[in-house]
Design a protein around this motif. Structure first.
Motif, PDB file in Angstrom:
ATOM      1  N   GLY A  85      21.645  21.252  13.337  1.00 45.03           N
ATOM      2  CA  GLY A  85      22.228  20.366  14.627  1.00 45.03           C
ATOM      3  C   GLY A  85      21.939  20.860  15.583  1.00 45.03           C
ATOM      4  O   GLY A  85      21.683  22.176  15.789  1.00 45.03           O
ATOM      5  N   SER A  87      22.994  20.126  19.429  1.00 45.18           N
ATOM      6  CA  SER A  87      23.056  19.689  20.874  1.00 45.18           C
ATOM      7  C   SER A  87      22.621  20.159  22.325  1.00 45.18           C
ATOM      8  O   SER A  87      22.071  20.887  22.370  1.00 45.18           O
ATOM      9  CB  SER A  87      24.779  20.244  21.172  1.00 45.18           C
ATOM     10  OG  SER A  87      24.665  21.547  21.656  1.00 45.18           O
ATOM     11  N   PHE A  91      24.470  14.987  24.043  1.00 46.35           N
ATOM     12  CA  PHE A  91      23.416  14.353  22.778  1.00 46.35           C
ATOM     13  C   PHE A  91      23.233  15.333  21.411  1.00 46.35           C
ATOM     14  O   PHE A  91      23.600  16.448  21.745  1.00 46.35           O
ATOM     15  CB  PHE A  91      22.073  14.054  23.298  1.00 46.35           C
ATOM     16  CG  PHE A  91      22.697  12.380  24.327  1.00 46.35           C
ATOM     17  CD1 PHE A  91      22.106  11.395  23.952  1.00 46.35           C
ATOM     18  CD2 PHE A  91      21.824  12.702  25.545  1.00 46.35           C
ATOM     19  CE1 PHE A  91      22.595  10.299  24.672  1.00 46.35           C
ATOM     20  CE2 PHE A  91      21.479  11.638  26.242  1.00 46.35           C
ATOM     21  CZ  PHE A  91      21.859  10.643  26.222  1.00 46.35           C
ATOM     22  N   SER A  93      22.191  16.065  18.192  1.00 52.94           N
ATOM     23  CA  SER A  93      21.273  15.639  16.550  1.00 52.94           C
ATOM     24  C   SER A  93      21.275  16.371  15.245  1.00 52.94           C
ATOM     25  O   SER A  93      22.002  17.615  15.312  1.00 52.94           O
ATOM     26  CB  SER A  93      19.732  14.808  16.894  1.00 52.94           C
ATOM     27  OG  SER A  93      19.472  16.367  16.843  1.00 52.94           O
ATOM     28  N   TYR A  94      21.975  15.801  14.289  1.00 56.24           N
ATOM     29  CA  TYR A  94      21.781  16.413  12.873  1.00 56.24           C
ATOM     30  C   TYR A  94      20.524  15.895  12.141  1.00 56.24           C
ATOM     31  O   TYR A  94      19.822  14.766  12.129  1.00 56.24           O
ATOM     32  CB  TYR A  94      23.033  16.195  12.032  1.00 56.24           C
ATOM     33  CG  TYR A  94      23.429  14.650  12.432  1.00 56.24           C
ATOM     34  CD1 TYR A  94      23.148  14.365  11.192  1.00 56.24           C
ATOM     35  CD2 TYR A  94      24.372  14.350  13.584  1.00 56.24           C
ATOM     36  CE1 TYR A  94      24.073  12.665  11.473  1.00 56.24           C
ATOM     37  CE2 TYR A  94      24.512  12.528  13.385  1.00 56.24           C
ATOM     38  CZ  TYR A  94      24.885  12.607  12.019  1.00 56.24           C
ATOM     39  OH  TYR A  94      25.281  11.231  11.949  1.00 56.24           O
ATOM     40  N   GLY A  95      20.221  16.557  11.146  1.00 54.62           N
ATOM     41  CA  GLY A  95      19.603  15.973   9.770  1.00 54.62           C
ATOM     42  C   GLY A  95      19.895  17.118   8.905  1.00 54.62           C
ATOM     43  O   GLY A  95      20.847  18.094   8.851  1.00 54.62           O
TER      44      GLY A  95
END
Length: 116
Positions: A85, A87, A91, A93-95
């Motif tokens: 993750g 930040s 915003f 985002s993670y994956g």
């Protein structure tokens, strides 16, 4: 105490034994070729895609062969999938990041032919 993304793990039953490859690219960093990245789909996770990086000189199947066959299944040795993750202000985002020691092409299963 806040929860860290590293605290999350994927349950073993959500992982596949064989993965359908949809794309193959060269894995490189700073111009140095490290191996191959196999983009695979995960049917048990709503067909989410994941790229599995494998250090090897040659892919188990080339992109041309994959396009010709239309479908290729691979199995990975010592597959490790880790959530990540990041930040950036508001915003987040993670994956998933995945690496394996080796990839093995699964031979196509031959359909049974009717006998007369």
């Amino acid at each position: 105490m806040p929860i860290k993304i590293n605290d999350f793990t994927l349950p073993k039953e959500k992982l596949e034994k064989e993965y359908q490859v949809v794309n193959i690219t060269r894995w490189q960093k700073d111009g140095e070729i490290l191996g191959w990245s196999y983009e695979c789909i995960l049917p048990k996770l709503r067909y989410e895609k994941i790229s599995v990086k494998v250090k090897s000189e040659h892919p188990v199947i080339t992109l041309e062969e994959l396009n010709q066959q239309g479908l290729a299944m691979v199995a990975f040795t010592s597959l490790v999938i880790v959530p990540w993750g990041r930040s950036n202000g508001q915003f987040v985002s993670y994956g998933l990041s995945a690496t394996a020691d080796a990839a093995t092409l699964i031979p196509k299963k031959q359909g049974s032919t009717p006998q007369n």
